[in-house]
Design an enzyme around this catalytic site. Structure first.
Site, PDB file in Angstrom:
ATOM      1  N   LYS A 139      45.136 -31.337  46.178  1.00 11.70           N
ATOM      2  CA  LYS A 139      43.754 -31.012  47.043  1.00 11.70           C
ATOM      3  C   LYS A 139      43.607 -31.993  48.125  1.00 11.70           C
ATOM      4  O   LYS A 139      43.794 -33.254  48.087  1.00 11.70           O
ATOM      5  CB  LYS A 139      42.414 -31.271  46.214  1.00 11.70           C
ATOM      6  N   GLY A 174      45.074 -15.961  53.750  1.00  4.37           N
ATOM      7  CA  GLY A 174      45.576 -17.057  53.077  1.00  4.37           C
ATOM      8  C   GLY A 174      46.412 -16.426  51.896  1.00  4.37           C
ATOM      9  O   GLY A 174      46.314 -17.008  50.839  1.00  4.37           O
ATOM     10  N   ALA A 175      46.947 -15.277  51.999  1.00  7.52           N
ATOM     11  CA  ALA A 175      47.246 -14.450  50.640  1.00  7.52           C
ATOM     12  C   ALA A 175      48.477 -15.198  49.607  1.00  7.52           C
ATOM     13  O   ALA A 175      48.457 -15.088  48.478  1.00  7.52           O
ATOM     14  CB  ALA A 175      47.661 -12.950  50.926  1.00  7.52           C
ATOM     15  N   ARG A 223      47.309 -20.925  46.508  1.00  6.87           N
ATOM     16  CA  ARG A 223      46.867 -20.848  45.091  1.00  6.87           C
ATOM     17  C   ARG A 223      45.752 -19.709  44.921  1.00  6.87           C
ATOM     18  O   ARG A 223      45.807 -18.961  44.089  1.00  6.87           O
ATOM     19  CB  ARG A 223      46.493 -22.155  44.682  1.00  6.87           C
ATOM     20  N   ALA A 242      30.036 -19.793  49.732  1.00  8.51           N
ATOM     21  CA  ALA A 242      29.833 -20.737  48.651  1.00  8.51           C
ATOM     22  C   ALA A 242      30.871 -21.789  48.366  1.00  8.51           C
ATOM     23  O   ALA A 242      32.136 -21.395  48.787  1.00  8.51           O
ATOM     24  CB  ALA A 242      29.767 -19.712  47.367  1.00  8.51           C
ATOM     25  N   HIS A 268      40.018 -33.327  40.581  1.00 13.06           N
ATOM     26  CA  HIS A 268      40.755 -31.902  40.903  1.00 13.06           C
ATOM     27  C   HIS A 268      42.402 -32.337  40.899  1.00 13.06           C
ATOM     28  O   HIS A 268      42.720 -33.529  40.860  1.00 13.06           O
ATOM     29  CB  HIS A 268      40.200 -31.483  42.477  1.00 13.06           C
ATOM     30  N   ASN A 295      31.694 -23.107  45.609  1.00  5.12           N
ATOM     31  CA  ASN A 295      32.111 -22.590  44.180  1.00  5.12           C
ATOM     32  C   ASN A 295      31.733 -21.536  43.874  1.00  5.12           C
ATOM     33  O   ASN A 295      30.436 -21.137  43.829  1.00  5.12           O
ATOM     34  CB  ASN A 295      31.824 -23.632  43.330  1.00  5.12           C
TER      35      ASN A 295
HETATM   36  P1  NAD Z   1      46.302 -23.626  49.431  1.00  7.69           P
HETATM   37  O1  NAD Z   1      46.904 -24.493  50.265  1.00  7.69           O
HETATM   38  O2  NAD Z   1      47.204 -23.205  48.278  1.00  7.69           O
HETATM   39  O3  NAD Z   1      46.173 -22.014  50.027  1.00  7.69           O
HETATM   40  C1  NAD Z   1      45.500 -22.198  51.527  1.00  7.69           C
HETATM   41  C2  NAD Z   1      46.446 -20.890  52.214  1.00  7.69           C
HETATM   42  O4  NAD Z   1      45.883 -20.719  53.456  1.00  7.69           O
HETATM   43  C3  NAD Z   1      47.916 -21.485  52.439  1.00  7.69           C
HETATM   44  O5  NAD Z   1      48.726 -20.131  51.847  1.00  7.69           O
HETATM   45  C4  NAD Z   1      47.994 -21.584  54.077  1.00  7.69           C
HETATM   46  O6  NAD Z   1      49.124 -21.163  54.468  1.00  7.69           O
HETATM   47  C5  NAD Z   1      46.887 -20.297  54.327  1.00  7.69           C
HETATM   48  N1  NAD Z   1      46.621 -20.517  55.775  1.00  7.69           N
HETATM   49  C6  NAD Z   1      46.462 -21.473  56.830  1.00  7.69           C
HETATM   50  N2  NAD Z   1      45.844 -21.212  57.804  1.00  7.69           N
HETATM   51  C7  NAD Z   1      46.107 -19.679  57.673  1.00  7.69           C
HETATM   52  C8  NAD Z   1      45.730 -18.838  58.824  1.00  7.69           C
HETATM   53  N3  NAD Z   1      45.360 -19.184  60.040  1.00  7.69           N
HETATM   54  N4  NAD Z   1      45.925 -17.574  58.566  1.00  7.69           N
HETATM   55  C9  NAD Z   1      46.064 -17.306  57.249  1.00  7.69           C
HETATM   56  N5  NAD Z   1      46.472 -18.081  56.118  1.00  7.69           N
HETATM   57  C10 NAD Z   1      46.188 -19.406  56.615  1.00  7.69           C
HETATM   58  O7  NAD Z   1      44.759 -23.774  49.041  1.00  7.69           O
HETATM   59  P2  NAD Z   1      43.960 -23.176  47.803  1.00  7.69           P
HETATM   60  O8  NAD Z   1      43.938 -24.424  46.514  1.00  7.69           O
HETATM   61  O9  NAD Z   1      44.221 -21.804  47.676  1.00  7.69           O
HETATM   62  O10 NAD Z   1      42.320 -23.516  48.471  1.00  7.69           O
HETATM   63  C11 NAD Z   1      42.243 -22.941  49.709  1.00  7.69           C
HETATM   64  C12 NAD Z   1      40.672 -23.144  50.068  1.00  7.69           C
HETATM   65  O11 NAD Z   1      39.927 -22.717  49.118  1.00  7.69           O
HETATM   66  C13 NAD Z   1      40.471 -24.873  50.004  1.00  7.69           C
HETATM   67  O12 NAD Z   1      39.419 -25.153  51.120  1.00  7.69           O
HETATM   68  C14 NAD Z   1      39.699 -24.983  48.830  1.00  7.69           C
HETATM   69  O13 NAD Z   1      39.127 -26.192  48.571  1.00  7.69           O
HETATM   70  C15 NAD Z   1      38.924 -23.932  48.536  1.00  7.69           C
HETATM   71  N6  NAD Z   1      38.445 -23.196  47.136  1.00  7.69           N
HETATM   72  C16 NAD Z   1      37.304 -22.879  47.032  1.00  7.69           C
HETATM   73  C17 NAD Z   1      36.709 -22.524  45.844  1.00  7.69           C
HETATM   74  C18 NAD Z   1      35.529 -21.916  45.606  1.00  7.69           C
HETATM   75  O14 NAD Z   1      35.117 -21.194  44.624  1.00  7.69           O
HETATM   76  N7  NAD Z   1      34.587 -21.651  46.979  1.00  7.69           N
HETATM   77  C19 NAD Z   1      37.743 -22.634  44.780  1.00  7.69           C
HETATM   78  C20 NAD Z   1      38.939 -22.933  44.974  1.00  7.69           C
HETATM   79  C21 NAD Z   1      39.378 -23.274  46.100  1.00  7.69           C
END
Ligand code: NAD
Length: 267
Positions: free
Chosen positions: A159, A8-9, A12, A122, A155, A124
């Site tokens: 989200k 998912g590079a 965000r 995790a 958030h 977070n």
């Molecule tokens: P985002 O929508 O900006 O990014 C997600 C990315 O995943 C997108 O670019 C999408 O195209 C890609 N993706 C989807 N399916 C895919 C696949 N099969 N193969 C490769 N890439 C794929 O979302 P974000 O804000 O970056 O958040 C992503 C996740 O991380 C969410 O679940 C969010 O809640 C979580 N998050 C967790 C933490 C933590 O500390 N654990 C912190 C922030 C966000």
């Protein structure tokens, strides 16, 4: 050098992880993936992340990258458990940040770890939030049932899931201390003639707006006083730095399923 794949590079968090890996002394970006239909396929992951080009093009073929890496960081909205299984089968460590995992997903990750995989999952990765979880556990133990407990999270407006994974973890932490049940005892928002608040519930409230990176408050309110524990994230870098800590941690430990509380020694 620990060689890391970011799933998912172009997301965000994905961009932030790529930038943090590029800036680290002990890690190297070994691969970057996106959805097959993503407009970023074939583009250098560093350029997408706003750093210098890193010589790693974003690909849709996750399996093809596994032979050239030691660890995978997945904060995507894709098939997290399937990717974890593929990576673990090739001996790679797996760090998962994706939230909204189902109970089945979590069970599958535990099974992978029981079968010899090294996994950190995790909700977070911020050090501050993990301290908040620890302090919430402590306050839930120390404050009597006279204190009503409510969780308020906020958030950004893009989200997709609610409540946040962190808010769920906070509620699960409180429920465990009190011997309550998350599904039975969490009240999600309140509307209409819901009646007076009972003593045996955890209120849960999700605010969405603008570019809020992530705020969490746990409120303990009794007659005449209240305690509020609050954490506010102002940059996604905090999550990325925690994920890199998790990669380093997995390089040193035996197989198992870990979380950030393990990594920070808060258990
Ligand atoms: P985002 O929508 O900006 O990014 C997600 C990315 O995943 C997108 O670019 C999408 O195209 C890609 N993706 C989807 N399916 C895919 C696949 N099969 N193969 C490769 N890439 C794929 O979302 P974000 O804000 O970056 O958040 C992503 C996740 O991380 C969410 O679940 C969010 O809640 C979580 N998050 C967790 C933490 C933590 O500390 N654990 C912190 C922030 C966000």
């Amino acid at each position: 050098m620990i060689r890391v794949i970011v799933v998912g590079a172009a997301g965000r968090m994905g961009r932030c992880l790529v930038a943090n890996i590029a800036g680290s002394r002990d890690m190297k970006l070994a691969g970057a993936t996106e959805r097959p239909e993503s407009e970023f396929i074939g583009i250098d992951a560093g350029s997408v992340a706003g750093t210098q080009p890193l010589g790693v093009k974003i690909s849709a073929d996750f399996s093809a990258l596994l032979g050239q890496a030691d660890a995978v960081i997945d904060f995507s909205t894709g098939e997290v458990v399937r990717n974890a299984a593929l990576a673990a089968a090739k001996g790679l460590s797996v760090v998962i940040g994706t939230t909204a995992l189902t109970t089945d997903d979590k069970t599958a990750l535990k099974k992978l770890a029981d079968n010899g995989a090294k996994v950190v999952q995790a909700s977070n990765y911020s050090v501050g939030v993990n301290l908040l979880i620890y302090l919430t556990k402590l306050a839930s133990k120390m404050l009597s049932d006279d204190f009503d407990i409510e969780i308020i999270e906020a958030h950004h407006n893009r989200k997709k899931d609610a409540p946040s994974g962190t808010a769920v973890t906070l509620a699960e932490t409180i429920a465990k201390v009190k011997d309550w049940d998350y599904t039975r005892d969490v009240r999600h928002g309140r509307q209409g003639q819901v009646g007076a608040r009972t003593k045996h519930e955890i209120g849960m409230h999700a605010v969405r707006g603008g570019d809020i990176v992530g705020d969490h408050t746990v409120l303990f309110a009794a007659e005449g006083e209240r305690v509020e524990l609050t954490h506010k994230a102002s940059s996604r870098d905090t999550f990325a730095r925690g994920a890199l800590l998790a990669v380093r941690f997995l390089a040193e430990v035996k197989a198992g399923l870990y979380d950030m509380q393990d990594i920070l020694g808060l258990k």
